[in-house]
Design an enzyme around this catalytic site. Structure first.
Site, short mmCIF file in Angstrom:
data_model
loop_
_atom_site.label_atom_id
_atom_site.label_comp_id
_atom_site.label_asym_id
_atom_site.label_seq_id
_atom_site.Cartn_x
_atom_site.Cartn_y
_atom_site.Cartn_z
N THR A 40 24.73 -26.67 -35.09
CA THR A 40 23.66 -27.30 -35.88
C THR A 40 22.27 -26.83 -35.45
OG1 THR A 40 23.68 -29.18 -34.37
CG2 THR A 40 25.00 -29.38 -36.36
N CYS A 87 16.21 -13.63 -25.19
CA CYS A 87 15.62 -13.03 -26.39
C CYS A 87 14.56 -11.97 -26.07
CB CYS A 87 15.02 -14.12 -27.28
SG CYS A 87 14.10 -15.37 -26.37
N GLY A 122 11.18 -20.30 -30.46
CA GLY A 122 11.93 -20.09 -29.23
C GLY A 122 12.18 -21.41 -28.52
N HIS A 137 9.11 -12.62 -31.63
CA HIS A 137 8.40 -12.41 -30.37
C HIS A 137 7.76 -11.02 -30.39
CE1 HIS A 137 10.16 -16.02 -28.96
NE2 HIS A 137 10.92 -15.57 -27.99
N SER A 152 25.42 -34.48 -32.66
CA SER A 152 25.48 -33.81 -33.96
C SER A 152 26.87 -33.86 -34.60
CB SER A 152 25.06 -32.34 -33.83
OG SER A 152 23.76 -32.25 -33.32
N ARG A 198 3.42 -18.29 -24.59
CA ARG A 198 3.74 -18.91 -25.89
C ARG A 198 2.51 -18.81 -26.78
NH1 ARG A 198 8.79 -19.81 -27.12
NH2 ARG A 198 9.15 -21.10 -25.29
N LYS A 228 13.92 -13.84 -15.72
CA LYS A 228 15.04 -13.44 -16.57
C LYS A 228 14.79 -12.04 -17.12
CE LYS A 228 16.06 -18.11 -18.29
NZ LYS A 228 15.95 -18.99 -19.46
N GLN A 239 5.24 -15.09 -27.41
CA GLN A 239 6.50 -15.64 -27.91
C GLN A 239 6.30 -16.79 -28.89
OE1 GLN A 239 8.56 -14.68 -23.59
NE2 GLN A 239 9.63 -16.12 -24.90
#
Ligand code: 3JM
Length: 343
Positions: A12, A128, A159, A248, A41, A241, A219, A155
């Site tokens: 979902t 990502c 996200g 992005h 959900s 952000r 990461k 970004q």
């Protein structure tokens, strides 16, 4: 053609919904489709390709007879991956839970497809921002080894999920009505402080670590080295952000072991599957997130020499982080395994 039983965990959410869109769009050869989610959900109805599916609560027994389990991400991955593997499914997981596990291949199919063969039931989909970056690094790396990468990201709020989009919308409305903007989600709902993203930039994605980098930055650094199988490559990252809905963007500076012509770099990028060069300064052509959303490819522009250092180049890379940055990359891993009979 053989058809496969598919389970989607997190059906979902934004990535789960993108899985469904892409399964239809790409004519993915599924037989049974099982839509799973947390208890919150479970019970929701999803109409997909003319059929109504009821979202089931994921349990340890949810993966019987499943060939491929697509995990959209989040903390549930760690909990359910072992059950799916025990049931004989291959798990392709979007969370960070298994990415740096030496037993788990971390895959971008255009970059390191053969690493898939080493899997023991779980294959990890990179972060990502990592996927979008390595799509632009790999074609250049194949011509000249990359010694160092300096990346800053821009970004999109999606996200952070649907809540990120709603928060930006609400703040724009509040601001236009002369009200104080309310902030509850960004940089991360689990952190003590929140800041408006509308008319702002937030130089924090995920939590800070002791070395003063954020988890998102680490990461990008660690995952890129693993995917490119080069632990000597020096990488530094700043992740930010921005008030953009989707896609992005990344400003990437690379230092190579030997010089390349801009023409050679552009040709290598343009001929790499999944990458398009959009670079014509005279005509003001360069990639922008507004125009790359819901598009599969990663776009590269502003390719130029960094005239402050030898063998160094700058580029601007933009890609839909929910497509190539998440759901599309995951499905491409599954498609590659099917095509090569690796399942
Ligand atoms: C992107 O629930 C969670 O811990 C999810 C955190 C998260 C991740 C992650 O660490 O898996 C949110 C957004 C990612 C990611 O892709 O790394």
């Amino acid at each position: 053609m053989k058809r496969y039983n598919i389970a989607i965990l997190g059906a979902t959410g934004a990535v789960g919904q993108e899985f469904l869109k892409l399964i239809e769009e790409r004519n993915f050869p599924f037989a049974e489709l099982r839509l799973l989610a947390s208890s919150r959900s479970a019970g929701k109805e999803i109409v997909f390709m003319g059929k109504t599916y009821i979202v089931e609560e994921a349990t340890k027994d949810s993966f019987a007879n499943i060939d491929i389990a697509l995990f959209a991400g989040g903390s549930v991955s760690k909990e359910f991956a072992p059950y799916a593997v025990k049931a004989g499914a291959v798990v392709i997981d979007n969370s960070s839970a298994f990415r740096m596990d030496p037993e788990v291949p971390l895959i971008v199919p255009e970059v390191n497809p053969e690493a898939i063969l080493k899997h023991k039931g779980i294959i990890a989909n990179p972060n990502c921002s990592t996927i979008i970056m390595v799509m632009a690094l790999k074609p250049i790396y194949d011509l000249a080894k990359i010694k160092r990468v300096v990346v800053s990201t821009y970004q999109a709020v999606s996200g952070a999920g649907k809540e990120g989009i709603d928060e930006l919308d609400n703040q724009v409305r509040e601001h236009s009505e002369g009200k104080t903007m309310t902030a509850n989600i960004l940089p991360s709902s689990s952190l003590p402080k929140h800041y408006p993203i509308a008319f702002n930039l937030i130089p924090q994605i995920d939590a800070f670590l002791d070395n003063l980098y954020t988890k998102e930055e680490i990461k990008m650094i660690d995952e890129t080295k693993k995917i490119m199988e080069d632990y000597e490559m020096k990488i530094t990252a700043t992740t930010v952000r921005v008030p953009v809905y989707r896609s992005h963007s990344e400003s990437i500076n690379i230092e190579l072991e030997q010089p390349l012509t801009l023409a050679a770099i552009k040709t290598a990028l343009a001929s790499f599957p999944g990458v398009q060069v959009q670079d014509n300064p005279k005509e003001q052509i360069y990639p922008m997130p507004l125009f790359t959303s819901e598009v599969d490819d990663v776009f590269v522009g502003r390719i130029r020499e960094d005239n402050s250092a030898p063998n160094a180049y700058n580029m601007w890379v933009v890609g839909d982080q929910i497509r190539k940055g998440a759901a599309l990359n995951t499905l491409q891993i599954a498609e590659m395994m099917i095509k090569n009979e690796w399942l």
